[in-house]
Design a protein around this motif. Sequence first.
Motif, PDB file in Angstrom:
ATOM      1  N   LEU A 173     -29.752  30.297 -36.770  1.00  0.00           N
ATOM      2  CA  LEU A 173     -31.148  30.400 -36.776  1.00  0.00           C
ATOM      3  C   LEU A 173     -31.875  29.304 -37.130  1.00  0.00           C
ATOM      4  CD1 LEU A 173     -31.048  33.653 -38.911  1.00  0.00           C
ATOM      5  CD2 LEU A 173     -32.225  33.596 -36.562  1.00  0.00           C
ATOM      6  N   GLU A 174     -31.262  28.340 -37.727  1.00  0.00           N
ATOM      7  CA  GLU A 174     -31.796  26.976 -38.091  1.00  0.00           C
ATOM      8  C   GLU A 174     -31.824  26.203 -36.617  1.00  0.00           C
ATOM      9  OE1 GLU A 174     -31.060  23.309 -41.055  1.00  0.00           O
ATOM     10  OE2 GLU A 174     -29.312  24.212 -40.281  1.00  0.00           O
ATOM     11  N   GLN A 175     -30.870  26.405 -35.952  1.00  0.00           N
ATOM     12  CA  GLN A 175     -30.608  25.502 -34.428  1.00  0.00           C
ATOM     13  C   GLN A 175     -32.075  26.450 -33.575  1.00  0.00           C
ATOM     14  OE1 GLN A 175     -26.842  26.336 -32.961  1.00  0.00           O
ATOM     15  NE2 GLN A 175     -25.997  24.733 -34.235  1.00  0.00           N
ATOM     16  N   SER A 176     -31.937  27.476 -33.756  1.00  0.00           N
ATOM     17  CA  SER A 176     -33.180  28.175 -32.997  1.00  0.00           C
ATOM     18  C   SER A 176     -34.691  27.766 -33.468  1.00  0.00           C
ATOM     19  CB  SER A 176     -33.163  29.809 -33.063  1.00  0.00           C
ATOM     20  OG  SER A 176     -34.075  30.293 -32.318  1.00  0.00           O
ATOM     21  N   ARG A 177     -34.837  27.586 -34.781  1.00  0.00           N
ATOM     22  CA  ARG A 177     -36.200  27.273 -35.329  1.00  0.00           C
ATOM     23  C   ARG A 177     -36.059  25.882 -34.859  1.00  0.00           C
ATOM     24  NH1 ARG A 177     -37.400  27.005 -41.905  1.00  0.00           N
ATOM     25  NH2 ARG A 177     -36.224  25.129 -41.546  1.00  0.00           N
ATOM     26  N   ASP A 178     -35.456  24.997 -35.176  1.00  0.00           N
ATOM     27  CA  ASP A 178     -35.810  23.640 -34.813  1.00  0.00           C
ATOM     28  C   ASP A 178     -36.155  23.397 -33.184  1.00  0.00           C
ATOM     29  OD1 ASP A 178     -35.116  23.014 -37.379  1.00  0.00           O
ATOM     30  OD2 ASP A 178     -33.007  22.241 -36.941  1.00  0.00           O
ATOM     31  N   LYS A 179     -35.449  24.109 -32.480  1.00  0.00           N
ATOM     32  CA  LYS A 179     -35.613  24.323 -30.957  1.00  0.00           C
ATOM     33  C   LYS A 179     -37.059  24.693 -30.738  1.00  0.00           C
ATOM     34  CE  LYS A 179     -34.098  26.692 -27.015  1.00  0.00           C
ATOM     35  NZ  LYS A 179     -33.155  27.470 -26.565  1.00  0.00           N
ATOM     36  N   HIS A 180     -37.480  25.796 -31.456  1.00  0.00           N
ATOM     37  CA  HIS A 180     -38.689  26.014 -31.120  1.00  0.00           C
ATOM     38  C   HIS A 180     -40.117  25.342 -31.891  1.00  0.00           C
ATOM     39  CE1 HIS A 180     -36.318  29.641 -29.795  1.00  0.00           C
ATOM     40  NE2 HIS A 180     -37.549  29.954 -28.843  1.00  0.00           N
ATOM     41  N   ASN A 181     -39.540  24.730 -32.891  1.00  0.00           N
ATOM     42  CA  ASN A 181     -40.492  23.747 -33.634  1.00  0.00           C
ATOM     43  C   ASN A 181     -40.034  22.649 -34.155  1.00  0.00           C
ATOM     44  OD1 ASN A 181     -42.503  22.911 -35.277  1.00  0.00           O
ATOM     45  ND2 ASN A 181     -43.007  24.574 -36.676  1.00  0.00           N
ATOM     46  N   PRO A 182     -39.834  21.628 -33.403  1.00  0.00           N
ATOM     47  CA  PRO A 182     -39.155  20.295 -33.680  1.00  0.00           C
ATOM     48  C   PRO A 182     -39.670  19.908 -34.892  1.00  0.00           C
ATOM     49  CG  PRO A 182     -39.765  20.347 -31.264  1.00  0.00           C
ATOM     50  CD  PRO A 182     -40.416  21.611 -31.900  1.00  0.00           C
ATOM     51  N   ASP A 183     -40.894  20.223 -35.379  1.00  0.00           N
ATOM     52  CA  ASP A 183     -41.500  19.347 -36.653  1.00  0.00           C
ATOM     53  C   ASP A 183     -41.180  20.212 -37.983  1.00  0.00           C
ATOM     54  OD1 ASP A 183     -42.564  17.391 -35.230  1.00  0.00           O
ATOM     55  OD2 ASP A 183     -44.342  18.516 -34.775  1.00  0.00           O
ATOM     56  N   ILE A 184     -40.425  21.322 -37.894  1.00  0.00           N
ATOM     57  CA  ILE A 184     -40.308  22.374 -39.039  1.00  0.00           C
ATOM     58  C   ILE A 184     -39.684  21.674 -39.955  1.00  0.00           C
ATOM     59  CG2 ILE A 184     -38.046  23.264 -38.315  1.00  0.00           C
ATOM     60  CD1 ILE A 184     -41.067  25.499 -39.413  1.00  0.00           C
ATOM     61  N   ASP A 185     -38.727  20.771 -39.852  1.00  0.00           N
ATOM     62  CA  ASP A 185     -38.380  20.063 -41.162  1.00  0.00           C
ATOM     63  C   ASP A 185     -39.145  19.174 -41.867  1.00  0.00           C
ATOM     64  OD1 ASP A 185     -35.961  21.280 -40.898  1.00  0.00           O
ATOM     65  OD2 ASP A 185     -35.032  19.626 -39.652  1.00  0.00           O
ATOM     66  N   ASN A 186     -40.151  18.603 -41.055  1.00  0.00           N
ATOM     67  CA  ASN A 186     -41.555  17.647 -41.602  1.00  0.00           C
ATOM     68  C   ASN A 186     -42.260  18.725 -42.272  1.00  0.00           C
ATOM     69  OD1 ASN A 186     -40.114  15.442 -40.711  1.00  0.00           O
ATOM     70  ND2 ASN A 186     -41.360  15.449 -38.736  1.00  0.00           N
ATOM     71  N   GLU A 187     -42.591  19.617 -41.836  1.00  0.00           N
ATOM     72  CA  GLU A 187     -43.534  20.739 -42.544  1.00  0.00           C
ATOM     73  C   GLU A 187     -43.021  21.133 -43.772  1.00  0.00           C
ATOM     74  OE1 GLU A 187     -45.519  21.880 -38.204  1.00  0.00           O
ATOM     75  OE2 GLU A 187     -44.052  23.493 -39.053  1.00  0.00           O
ATOM     76  N   ALA A 188     -41.719  21.488 -43.670  1.00  0.00           N
ATOM     77  CA  ALA A 188     -40.951  22.205 -44.803  1.00  0.00           C
ATOM     78  C   ALA A 188     -41.201  20.944 -45.997  1.00  0.00           C
ATOM     79  CB  ALA A 188     -39.834  22.511 -44.617  1.00  0.00           C
ATOM     80  N   ALA A 189     -40.927  19.771 -45.571  1.00  0.00           N
ATOM     81  CA  ALA A 189     -40.988  18.581 -46.648  1.00  0.00           C
ATOM     82  C   ALA A 189     -42.543  18.360 -47.095  1.00  0.00           C
ATOM     83  CB  ALA A 189     -40.248  17.327 -45.750  1.00  0.00           C
ATOM     84  N   GLN A 190     -43.181  18.540 -46.253  1.00  0.00           N
ATOM     85  CA  GLN A 190     -44.778  18.254 -46.676  1.00  0.00           C
ATOM     86  C   GLN A 190     -45.256  19.491 -47.767  1.00  0.00           C
ATOM     87  OE1 GLN A 190     -47.423  17.976 -43.297  1.00  0.00           O
ATOM     88  NE2 GLN A 190     -49.112  17.955 -44.647  1.00  0.00           N
ATOM     89  N   VAL A 191     -44.702  20.689 -47.436  1.00  0.00           N
ATOM     90  CA  VAL A 191     -45.003  21.724 -48.244  1.00  0.00           C
ATOM     91  C   VAL A 191     -44.192  21.484 -49.412  1.00  0.00           C
ATOM     92  CG1 VAL A 191     -44.770  24.402 -48.542  1.00  0.00           C
ATOM     93  CG2 VAL A 191     -45.597  23.464 -46.466  1.00  0.00           C
ATOM     94  N   ALA A 192     -42.948  21.150 -49.640  1.00  0.00           N
ATOM     95  CA  ALA A 192     -42.275  21.040 -50.680  1.00  0.00           C
ATOM     96  C   ALA A 192     -42.836  20.077 -51.533  1.00  0.00           C
ATOM     97  CB  ALA A 192     -40.797  20.655 -50.345  1.00  0.00           C
ATOM     98  N   ALA A 193     -43.371  18.949 -50.948  1.00  0.00           N
ATOM     99  CA  ALA A 193     -43.788  17.842 -51.757  1.00  0.00           C
ATOM    100  C   ALA A 193     -44.918  18.085 -52.458  1.00  0.00           C
ATOM    101  CB  ALA A 193     -43.879  16.335 -51.047  1.00  0.00           C
ATOM    102  N   ALA A 194     -46.382  19.024 -51.579  1.00  0.00           N
ATOM    103  CA  ALA A 194     -47.276  19.282 -52.447  1.00  0.00           C
ATOM    104  C   ALA A 194     -47.200  20.104 -53.265  1.00  0.00           C
ATOM    105  CB  ALA A 194     -48.187  19.929 -51.147  1.00  0.00           C
ATOM    106  N   LEU A 195     -46.223  21.123 -53.426  1.00  0.00           N
ATOM    107  CA  LEU A 195     -45.971  22.085 -54.305  1.00  0.00           C
ATOM    108  C   LEU A 195     -45.032  21.913 -55.335  1.00  0.00           C
ATOM    109  CD1 LEU A 195     -46.296  25.272 -52.235  1.00  0.00           C
ATOM    110  CD2 LEU A 195     -48.228  24.223 -53.383  1.00  0.00           C
ATOM    111  N   SER A 196     -44.240  20.660 -55.356  1.00  0.00           N
ATOM    112  CA  SER A 196     -43.369  20.045 -56.202  1.00  0.00           C
ATOM    113  C   SER A 196     -41.999  21.219 -56.180  1.00  0.00           C
ATOM    114  CB  SER A 196     -43.836  19.876 -57.690  1.00  0.00           C
ATOM    115  OG  SER A 196     -44.872  19.121 -58.011  1.00  0.00           O
ATOM    116  N   LEU A 197     -41.680  21.593 -54.892  1.00  0.00           N
ATOM    117  CA  LEU A 197     -40.742  22.186 -54.637  1.00  0.00           C
ATOM    118  C   LEU A 197     -39.619  21.189 -54.279  1.00  0.00           C
ATOM    119  CD1 LEU A 197     -42.322  25.234 -52.485  1.00  0.00           C
ATOM    120  CD2 LEU A 197     -41.880  25.182 -55.072  1.00  0.00           C
TER     121      LEU A 197
END
Length: 192
Positions: free
Chosen positions: A120-144
């Motif tokens: 699922l991670e491979q599929s998610r990365d293929k469909h949204n190559p920016d997903i890891d950056n987006e997750a990191a952005q959310v995590a940083a903003a919410l202190s996760l």
Amino acid sequence: MTSSDHLLDLIQATPEIDLLLRSSFGFDIHRKHYGDGFRLASGALLEVIAGESAGGAYFLCAEQNGRRPVVFASSEGEGGLLADDLADALEIIIGLEWRDCLSSSGGGDVEVMQISARHLEQSRDKHNPDIDNEAAQVAAALSLRVVPVTDLVIRLHAAASKTEPDYVVTDDGQGFDPPFGEHVEPRHGGWR
């Protein structure tokens, strides 16, 4: 103010994080209309905090030991415990295709879930190559934390395994099905 209230207020006050959660991770704090009248099997009330585009909803349970567990109820009638608090739930939501991981869990087998999560991670990365950056952005903003997928699977499995008997979601007295699906790979085409 609980940590859950703080996180929800922070999401509300940060439009770009609110948008990322809604568009990339299926956690929409503006979709609170679904789930009115839902309860736990014990009769305890649930507080709807967000929805997702397929009609599912996220709920906070009553506080226990300073934490408010999070349950999810899908529009297809599956539901259960997602995490012991909102911070843990959001880490799972941004770091793992958790619903598909549960659906393709072989009835709750953590090893099957680990395999499913990798695919699922491979599929998610293929469909949204920016997903890891987006997750990191959310995590940083919410202190996760940005947690490795293997650890998220273990946490998700542990939480979902505690659904019965205390976190069974009901609607008009009808219990939702457990969160673990019987499939060992996606129903549509398998792992590719």
